[in-house]
Design an enzyme around this catalytic site. Structure first.
Site, short mmCIF file in Angstrom:
data_model
loop_
_atom_site.label_atom_id
_atom_site.label_comp_id
_atom_site.label_asym_id
_atom_site.label_seq_id
_atom_site.Cartn_x
_atom_site.Cartn_y
_atom_site.Cartn_z
N THR A 1 5.34 4.57 -6.70
CA THR A 1 5.89 3.68 -8.19
C THR A 1 5.14 4.21 -9.32
OG1 THR A 1 2.82 2.96 -7.35
CG2 THR A 1 4.66 2.43 -5.76
N LEU B 1 1.06 -1.43 -0.28
CA LEU B 1 -0.38 -0.34 0.05
C LEU B 1 0.78 1.29 -0.11
CD1 LEU B 1 -2.63 1.34 0.53
CD2 LEU B 1 -2.55 0.83 2.72
N GLU B 2 0.59 2.13 -1.04
CA GLU B 2 1.63 3.08 -0.62
C GLU B 2 0.72 4.26 -0.67
OE1 GLU B 2 2.43 4.22 -5.18
OE2 GLU B 2 4.40 5.53 -4.24
N ILE B 3 1.50 5.45 0.70
CA ILE B 3 0.15 5.85 0.85
C ILE B 3 0.92 7.58 0.65
CG2 ILE B 3 -0.71 7.16 3.16
CD1 ILE B 3 -1.23 5.01 4.22
#
Lengths: 471, 747
Positions: B531, B493-495
């Site tokens: 990403t 998960l990219e926050i």
């Protein structure tokens, strides 16, 4: 407001008025009443109908596959109902309603209450319905009756329960059922043949019912073994309790205390008038048995578990006025009751632990007020676990949200005429046996208050307070 | 001789004992059974550290020296962990292969003594029993495991580029048979208790207990100990036998395995399977095969020697360092570095029941959080609902969930078309179509119905969060949560935080992500964040390669040959050609020619023709056919032909194409660090590997620069730059590292 007053009165046993009343009563009326001060003189409530147990009977409880083997469930139920009619001399049309419990249903008689009532010669104008709540099904039948009377809808209700483990519905597999149902609808020969062709050998494997939780797929014995382990109940303790149950049952049977049992002429067989599962053994013999569920290190064995049983029971419940008007001498008042439920996996059989303090609180009594305890003995390990749980402050605080433990019943008042382990446990018939036994024990032993508690599949439980009818 | 040595060590140990009290291992003797309890007071898990090993040896020697002890039980006092493995730091601290080899030999020696113990030892396993822990357990004479969900057995060393180096490669094949041993050691998979019993890895199972007079965890361990002590007594009194009667199938299998040609064939098959899957990029699996083979074919002594030597060699490989680096990184990224949020998220709402939205809903309800799944159409909602149900139902088929648990979990999902109950939502995650005006509309609609504390998270893969937050009345509550598809399978998960996002909002988003079981990187805002921004140039380069006539299959084999789990062409199909086109165009606008390379029109044309990738049945490949062999989409080939470019021969060798793809990825990653989008290289590596499939054997772009050498990479890029221009211009930070070889991203 009034109810608040009542509660405060109820919960403070030391009010002088009551104390004085009690003293007068214990002096004046009862010689063999145990000389112990009760929290309350009676559980009668102003403005609330008194509901009484007129009488209760049961067929002998037999190990499944024995003499009842060729009957159907409603035959057994019929026997219990007829027995009740004989015992009470009740006119058949005096009954307003019939409620019956059953667990494993015979699909042909899914409303077994109605089939049995018709067969037992009750008026065809008397409606009947069937309830199911696992091992507390007949408790549910009785409290349903209590509800109908309390609500003023009925005056006389017959409640009971039947279980017939000699024959259980074994089904085709789902795939096979689907094929067979489709076959009904298939119009052409080709369609039928192609359906028949789709049947595989595996589809023919039948589905057997198991005494297992649907939600967890765990059999009850397995859960009981885990429960016993969780409470550190040893194999020895369990065997001892089982032996106690059989010994007490034998004694009760021999001294004719089990007067709720009626004789039953089984078609094609002899007259049956005794339970056939009571087998007092020795500790040595019991120790030889291998665990039945958790192998090889479990503690629950065939000898310390209740066995598969056929049997039926029935009770007559009336409003007090009606009973008196009909000239009956009731055996007991049915007072407060509760149903509880908890985690069906890890606390499956802890119903009595949860239900007991709740029903005592509701009725304003303490454990000390109870003269007679009748707990359903599913497994010796389950009973011992419940007793330990009831003795544990930690358990009460951590899992029940209570400040203190309720305490375990003293053994001399506990199941002293045997229990499900020895007498047998036809699932839906046990509840009525417990209540009738409490009434009889109160009469015999001269107590005032009795407590029934039971666990049931689904992680449910029940307790009821019963008050002796003044003699 | 041996006994004298034993005696000597024992004496010196008793001397030791008087000086220092033991902290990790304790024991008591009950009824002639020594109960050995392990508990590392400094950690949540037990590991076989030097300290633990030393105390264990001491205790075992005392037990063996005590004539009153007839058997022993080995048990952990930690509820969720038996022994989680060897201490990785201990291995990492070694400078040479020889040092690691000697570590391995020490372990082998201890377990050899355990195996030859004069009294039976019962391993009582509750919780994780992995790596060295399992090797310890299988050296014992008897194993009992709880059926707890936390109990797992396995040899995960291969995932760290290592092998079971304390006798595992020698004992396991004998215990569970050659095929099962290969499967365990080459995949590193966790084995659940039921399976372990069937395989013969454990002898008995014990059910976990519910509440009694103590907490379930505490009592379960006690119970396990009681049962284990009973078995230990039984073993000592020869009432319990270790050997199980072999069934017919087992006997036949043993006979077949006894034939050398059969074994040879197995080694060959396993070898070629490993080569096919690992492309020869991972040395550990091959060494594992070698160890097992040597042990079986040449005997114990040779086997143990090969095991310890190979263990030493593997520990020194860059692959192992990379994988261990990822392991540590993953541990770091599974923590909330932003503190405890003010409120727990108890109700989550997801907007859009598409692939992403439904996926997010699934992983949320799965952890017991009530979730609203809102869509605008009934069809969309029904599809999303079915996706969640199928995701959970598949778990029931694998028996990791019961149908009742599935139903209970499903009951937490509320599928709806309106904003009912949004007033109780603590967080809203929108996963609607990637279009700024639609996102703005959603922000406004949602903010009209949610309570003031509610966080608005957006699951966008490329739109800058600040642009979306522009429509918000409360930008401090707006945050980006970029999930990866399929959400229930992808760990990352990219926050994304903007400069207005509050710390509590970030803490809350991280907390939700962790609850969903995600590995989390927290990055700064900007087009494509981290990403997507790294992936876009690589895909642009992939499109260029396709235009230059490298077929999709060739492109796939080049990328997988470099270590990517999925080939570039397949990846484009999986992501969706339309999404790729959208992102390429957006980022192209934002970053200019650096993001050039392949022509965006290629992608647009494919979308126009309906070649949107796997979801539409056609992309670079044709999907839906029954055969496993993927067919190249001739329609896409025609489009590529019409955009044909000439490949410059100087930079079009296979290796060049690989480095063209990878260097653009890596350069962009380094640039993200340089620009502060990325807070540190660790999160950069984790994001690239877990989100984009960057070759795990390389450990991520930053570790790759370290191990490959920044200077070498820059040299290659300069060569590509000459042929193609600024898409290959190395960024300043990369140049800095190239200039000064002492500069490294990872210490």
């Amino acid at each position: 407001m009034a109810s608040m007053l009542l509660t405060s009165l109820r919960s403070s046993p030391l009010t002088s008025v009551q104390a004085a009343q009690f003293a007068a009563r214990s002096l004046g009326t009862s010689v063999h009443l145990q000389a112990q001060a009760k929290s309350k003189k009676t559980l009668a409530k102003p403005g609330v109908k008194n509901i009484v147990l007129v009488d209760g009977v049961r067929t002998p409880f037999l190990q499944s596959g024995t003499i009842y083997a060729d009957l159907m469930p409603h035959d057994l139920a019929r026997a219990a109902l007829q027995g009740l009619l004989n015992r009470t001399g009740l006119p058949k049309d005096a009954v307003d309603y019939i409620v019956y419990g059953t667990v494993i249903q015979e699909v042909k008689t899914s409303n077994v209450a109605r089939e049995a009532a018709l067969g037992a010669g009750f008026s065809d104008k008397t409606p009947a319905h069937t309830v199911t709540m696992a091992c507390i099904s007949s408790n549910q039948a009785m409290t349903t009756a209590v509800g109908l009377i309390a609500a003023g809808q009925c005056d006389a209700v017959v409640a009971g329960g039947v279980e017939f483990m000699s024959d259980v519905p074994i089904r085709h597999s789902r795939r096979m059922r689907k094929t067979m149902l489709s076959l009904n609808k298939a119009k052409t020969l080709g369609a039928r043949l192609s359906l028949l062709g789709s049947i595989r050998l595996a589809h023919l494997a039948p589905e057997l019912p198991a005494v297992a939780e649907f939600s967890t797929a765990e059999t009850m014995g397995h859960s009981a073994d885990r429960l016993a382990a969780a409470f550190g109940v040893s194999r020895l303790e369990q065997d001892e309790f089982a032996l106690r149950s059989h010994t007490l049952a034998k004694k009760a049977q021999d001294s004719g205390l089990l007067s709720d049992v009626i004789s039953f002429k089984v078609p094609g067989k002899d007259i049956v008038s005794k339970d056939n599962g009571i087998r007092p053994s020795t500790m040595e013999q019991m120790a030889k048995l291998k665990p039945a569920f958790i192998k090889p290190h479990g503690t629950v064995t065939a000898a310390n578990s209740s066995f598969l049983t056929d049997g039926a029971s029935a009770v007559l419940i009336m409003s007090e006025e009606k009973a008196l008007a009909m000239g009956y001498k009731p055996k007991a008042y049915l007072r407060d009751f509760v149903y509880v439920s908890q985690d069906p996996k890890d606390q499956l059989l802890l119903g009595p632990t949860y239900a007991t303090p709740k029903v005592l609180e509701k009725s304003g009594l303490t454990l000390n007020d109870i003269d007679v305890f009748e707990f359903h003995e599913a497994f010796a390990g389950q009973i011992m676990a419940n007793l330990k749980a009831m003795e544990s402050d930690w358990f009460a605080q951590t899992y029940m949200g209570r400040k203190t433990k309720v305490g375990a019943p003293p053994m001399e008042k506990f199941n002293s005429w045997g229990g499900s382990l020895s007498l047998g446990h036809p699932f839906a018939a046990t509840g009525c046996r417990l209540v009738t036994t409490v009434a009889h024990r109160l009469q015999k032993e001269g107590g005032q208050y009795g407590l029934v508690a039971a666990c049931a599949a689904g992680g449910q439980g029940h307790a009821m307070v019963i008050e002796a009818y003044p003699q | 001789m041996a006994s004298v040595r034993l005696l000597l060590t024992r004496r010196c140990c008793t001397a030791l004992k008087t000086t220092t009290a033991r902290t990790h291992v304790s024991y008591e003797v009950k009824d002639n059974v020594a109960v050995v309890r392990i508990n590392d007071p400094t950690s949540k898990v037990n590991t076989l550290s030097r300290h633990m090993q030393a105390e264990m040896v001491e205790v075992m020697n005392e037990i063996w020296g005590n004539a009153a002890v007839k058997s022993a039980v080995l048990i952990s006092r930690k509820p969720g962990c038996f022994i989680a493995g060897a201490d990785i730091n201990m291995i990492q601290a070694c400078k040479t292969a020889e040092e690691v080899t000697s570590l391995s030999q020490e372990g082998q020696k201890i377990f050899d003594q355990v195996e030859k113990s004069p009294i039976p030892i019962v391993a009582a396993i509750n919780g994780s029993c992995l790596g060295g822990g399992l090797e310890f357990a299988i050296a014992c004479q008897y194993r009992i495991a709880t059926k707890s969900k936390k109990t797992i057995l396995g040899t995960p060393e291969v995932m760290l580029g290592l092998l079971p180096g304390a006798g595992g490669t020698q004992r396991l094949p004998k215990m569970v048979g050659l095929p099962a041993a290969f499967d365990m050691m080459l995949t590193g998979k966790n084995i659940r208790p039921d399976k372990a019993k069937k395989m013969g890895l454990v002898h008995q199972l014990v059910d976990p207990l519910g509440p009694g007079l103590k907490s379930p965890e505490e009592r379960t361990i006690e119970y396990l100990e009681e049962v284990a002590v009973d078995f230990a007594k039984g073993l000592a009194g020869r009432k319990v036998t270790v050997e199980k009667k072999k069934g017919l199938v087992q006997k036949i299998q043993d006979f077949v395995m006894g034939l050398p040609p059969v074994r040879k064939q197995i080694y060959k098959t396993v070898h070629s399977k490993v080569m096919k899957q690992s492309k020869g990029l991972y040395p550990a699996p091959l060494k594992i095969i070698e160890c097992i083979q040597t042990g079986i074919e040449k005997g114990n002594a040779a086997g143990y020697l090969t095991e310890s030597q190979n263990f030493g060699k593997l520990a020194m490989t860059s692959e192992s360092r990379a994988l261990i680096g990822l392991y540590h990184g993953q541990v770091t990224c599974k923590k909330n570095h932003f503190g405890k949020p003010e409120r727990d998220v108890k109700k989550l709402a997801v907007l859009g029941a598409g692939l992403m939205g439904a996926g997010i809903a699934q992983v949320t309800i799965d952890k017991g959080v009530a979730t609203i799944l809102k869509d605008t159409t009934e069809e969309g909602l029904a599809r999303g609902h079915q996706q969640v149900y199928k995701g959970l139902n598949d778990k029931t088929k694998k028996k990791s969930l019961t149908t009742f648990e599935r139903d209970g979990i499903m009951s937490l999902l509320s599928g709806q078309l309106d904003y009912r109950d949004f007033e109780n939502a603590d967080m809203v995650i929108e996963a609607v179509f990637e279009d700024l005006s639609i996102k703005h509309k959603v922000v406004k609609e949602v903010e009209a119905v949610i309570p003031p504390h509610c966080i608005f998270a957006t699951n966008t893969s490329a739109l800058p969060i600040k642009d979306i937050a522009a429509a918000s009345k409360r930008p401090e509550k707006v945050i980006g949560m970029h999930y990866f598809s399929p959400v229930d399978k992808m760990q990352l998960l990219e926050i994304i935080t903007t400069n207005k996002t509050s710390k509590d909002t970030t803490a809350s988003a991280v907390a939700v992500g962790l609850k969903q079981g995600k590995v989390i990187i927290v990055v700064g805002d900007g087009p494509g964040f981290y990403t997507t921004r790294c992936l876009a140039p690589m895909l642009a380069e992939a499109v260029r390669a396709l235009q230059e006539g490298v077929g999709p299959k060739k492109l796939d084999s080049l990328t997988t040959g470099f270590g990517f789990p999925v080939g570039a062409a397949t990846l484009a199909d999986e992501v969706g050609i339309d999404v790729a086109a959208h992102v390429a165009e957006d980022l192209g606008k934002a970053f200019g020619t650096r993001f050039g390379g392949g022509n965006v029109e290629v992608l647009k044309m494919m979308v126009q023709k309906g070649f949107k990738g796997r979801k539409s049945g056609k992309g670079c490949y044709v999907y839906g056919a029954k055969s496993k062999e993927k067919k190249v989409n001739s329609g896409a080939e025609d489009i590529l032909k019409s955009f044909k470019l000439t490949a410059p021969p100087a930079v079009s060798a296979d290796e060049d194409i690989q480095y063209r793809l990878v260097s653009r990825f890596v350069n962009e990653a380094v640039l993200c660090l340089q620009e502060g989008i990325l807070p540190d290289p660790v999160q950069g590596d984790i994001g690239a590997v877990f989100g984009l499939g960057f070759p795990p054997c390389l450990g991520g772009p930053f570790r790759f620069v370290d191990s490959h050498g920044a200077d070498k990479l820059v040299q290659k890029m300069k060569r590509f730059e000459e042929a193609y221009g600024n898409q290959f211009t190395p960024c300043q930070l990369l140049l800095d590292h190239a200039k000064d070889s002492s500069k490294r991203f990872h210490k």
